[in-house]
Design a protein around this motif. Structure first.
Motif, mmCIF file in Angstrom:
data_model
loop_
_atom_site.group_PDB
_atom_site.id
_atom_site.type_symbol
_atom_site.label_atom_id
_atom_site.label_comp_id
_atom_site.label_asym_id
_atom_site.label_seq_id
_atom_site.Cartn_x
_atom_site.Cartn_y
_atom_site.Cartn_z
ATOM 1 N N ARG A 85 19.365 -0.450 -4.103
ATOM 2 C CA ARG A 85 18.706 -0.741 -5.118
ATOM 3 C C ARG A 85 17.493 0.083 -5.476
ATOM 4 N N GLY A 86 17.448 1.169 -4.611
ATOM 5 C CA GLY A 86 16.265 1.929 -4.420
ATOM 6 C C GLY A 86 15.318 2.226 -3.166
ATOM 7 N N THR A 87 14.267 2.480 -3.421
ATOM 8 C CA THR A 87 13.482 2.949 -2.089
ATOM 9 C C THR A 87 12.588 1.619 -1.840
ATOM 10 N N VAL A 88 12.676 1.090 -0.588
ATOM 11 C CA VAL A 88 11.924 -0.278 -0.229
ATOM 12 C C VAL A 88 11.170 0.374 0.910
ATOM 13 N N CYS A 89 9.757 -0.249 0.781
ATOM 14 C CA CYS A 89 8.793 0.295 1.693
ATOM 15 C C CYS A 89 7.999 -0.801 2.306
ATOM 16 N N GLU A 90 7.539 -0.958 3.606
ATOM 17 C CA GLU A 90 6.855 -1.956 4.120
ATOM 18 C C GLU A 90 5.578 -1.202 5.003
ATOM 19 N N ASN A 91 4.309 -1.670 4.619
ATOM 20 C CA ASN A 91 3.364 -1.196 5.349
ATOM 21 C C ASN A 91 3.286 -1.496 7.049
ATOM 22 N N GLU A 92 3.084 -0.347 7.573
ATOM 23 C CA GLU A 92 3.014 -0.373 9.198
ATOM 24 C C GLU A 92 1.539 -0.680 9.557
ATOM 25 N N TYR A 93 0.581 -0.038 8.995
ATOM 26 C CA TYR A 93 -0.831 -0.344 9.249
ATOM 27 C C TYR A 93 -1.661 0.499 8.099
ATOM 28 N N PHE A 94 -3.008 0.166 8.067
ATOM 29 C CA PHE A 94 -3.725 0.935 7.308
ATOM 30 C C PHE A 94 -5.215 0.825 7.888
ATOM 31 N N ALA A 95 -6.113 1.988 7.579
ATOM 32 C CA ALA A 95 -7.303 2.161 8.143
ATOM 33 C C ALA A 95 -8.288 2.467 7.196
ATOM 34 N N ILE A 96 -9.516 1.876 7.349
ATOM 35 C CA ILE A 96 -10.545 2.005 6.362
ATOM 36 C C ILE A 96 -11.822 2.563 7.086
ATOM 37 N N GLY A 97 -12.624 3.564 6.381
ATOM 38 C CA GLY A 97 -14.061 3.700 6.943
ATOM 39 C C GLY A 97 -15.064 3.920 5.676
ATOM 40 N N PHE A 98 -16.184 3.016 5.701
ATOM 41 C CA PHE A 98 -17.253 3.281 4.520
ATOM 42 C C PHE A 98 -18.309 3.985 5.032
ATOM 43 N N LYS A 99 -19.224 4.842 4.478
ATOM 44 C CA LYS A 99 -20.524 5.261 4.589
ATOM 45 C C LYS A 99 -21.125 5.676 3.566
ATOM 46 N N GLU A 100 -22.406 5.876 3.774
ATOM 47 C CA GLU A 100 -23.420 6.509 2.740
ATOM 48 C C GLU A 100 -23.470 8.173 3.076
#
Length: 212
Positions: A85-100
């Motif tokens: 049916r096509g490509t199926v993806c599942e997120n393993e992890y994500f990471a975020i950083g913020f700053k000025e």
């Protein structure tokens, strides 16, 4: 895009109503500029499976009363498989950083949208894909260097929103310039390649309140 602009216009008008003395005619102007880029890489794990890694960095700077420069660095890792049916993806992890960002960490050519760069270190927090909760362990300092070169024409736009009541006229004008870009990126000194999923933009917004 237009929906977000309209919401932004309404918010600006509401702020203006609340912050300006009703006895005065006031004009406020805000200049903004931004850089954004996405990179994608793929690792083959088997005949029908692969891992996709996405990196994003963006910076937004504005002048005025609430001016400043904000930026975020984002990484997302997905496990994907090819099916009938096509490509199926599942997120393993994500990471975020913020700053000025400081002037030494961010630049954009405001005359021609020809060049720009981001050179900064972010403390990346890793989050669980399903719960959204932070993973155990400290944030990881992660450095990115991203260069931008404008490609193609500069697209411009201008929009005006006007609201009137029995006492005042409120006017909000937005003028923007947008240009797609070619961007090269390095994470902790290691190249993540080039991408054309990038852009640079400039905008000027003017808020006016005038007694009828």
């Amino acid at each position: 895009m237009r929906t977000r602009r309209v919401l932004g216009i309404l918010l600006g008008v509401l702020l203006l109503v609340g912050l300006v003395s009703p006895a005065l005619a006031v004009e406020r102007q805000t200049r903004s500029r931004s850089l954004n880029a996405f990179w994608y890489s793929y690792e083959t794990l088997g005949p029908n499976t692969f891992r996709q890694t996405t990196w994003y960095v963006g910076a937004f700077a504005s002048s005025g009363r609430f001016g400043g420069t904000w930026s975020d660095l984002y990484q997302s890792v997905d496990l994907c498989r090819e099916t009938r049916r096509g490509t199926v993806c599942e997120n393993e992890y994500f990471a975020i950083g913020f700053k000025e960002l400081t002037r030494d960490e961010f630049f954009i050519d405001e005359r021609r949208l020809a060049t720009g760069w981001i050179d900064a270190t972010y403390d990346l927090e890793t989050y669980h894909a399903y719960s959204g909760e932070p993973e155990p362990g400290p944030a990881v300092p992660t450095h990115i260097l991203a260069t931008f070169e404008g490609v193609g024409p500069i697209e411009t736009s201008k929009e005006t929103f006007v609201y009137e009541d029995e006492n005042f006229i409120f006017r909000f004008t937005f003028q923007g310039a947008f240009r797609t870009a070619e961007s090269y990126g390095w994470i902790d000194g290691v190249s993540i390649g080039e991408t054309y999923d990038a852009y640079m933009s400039l905008s000027t917004s003017t808020e006016q309140k005038q007694k009828v």
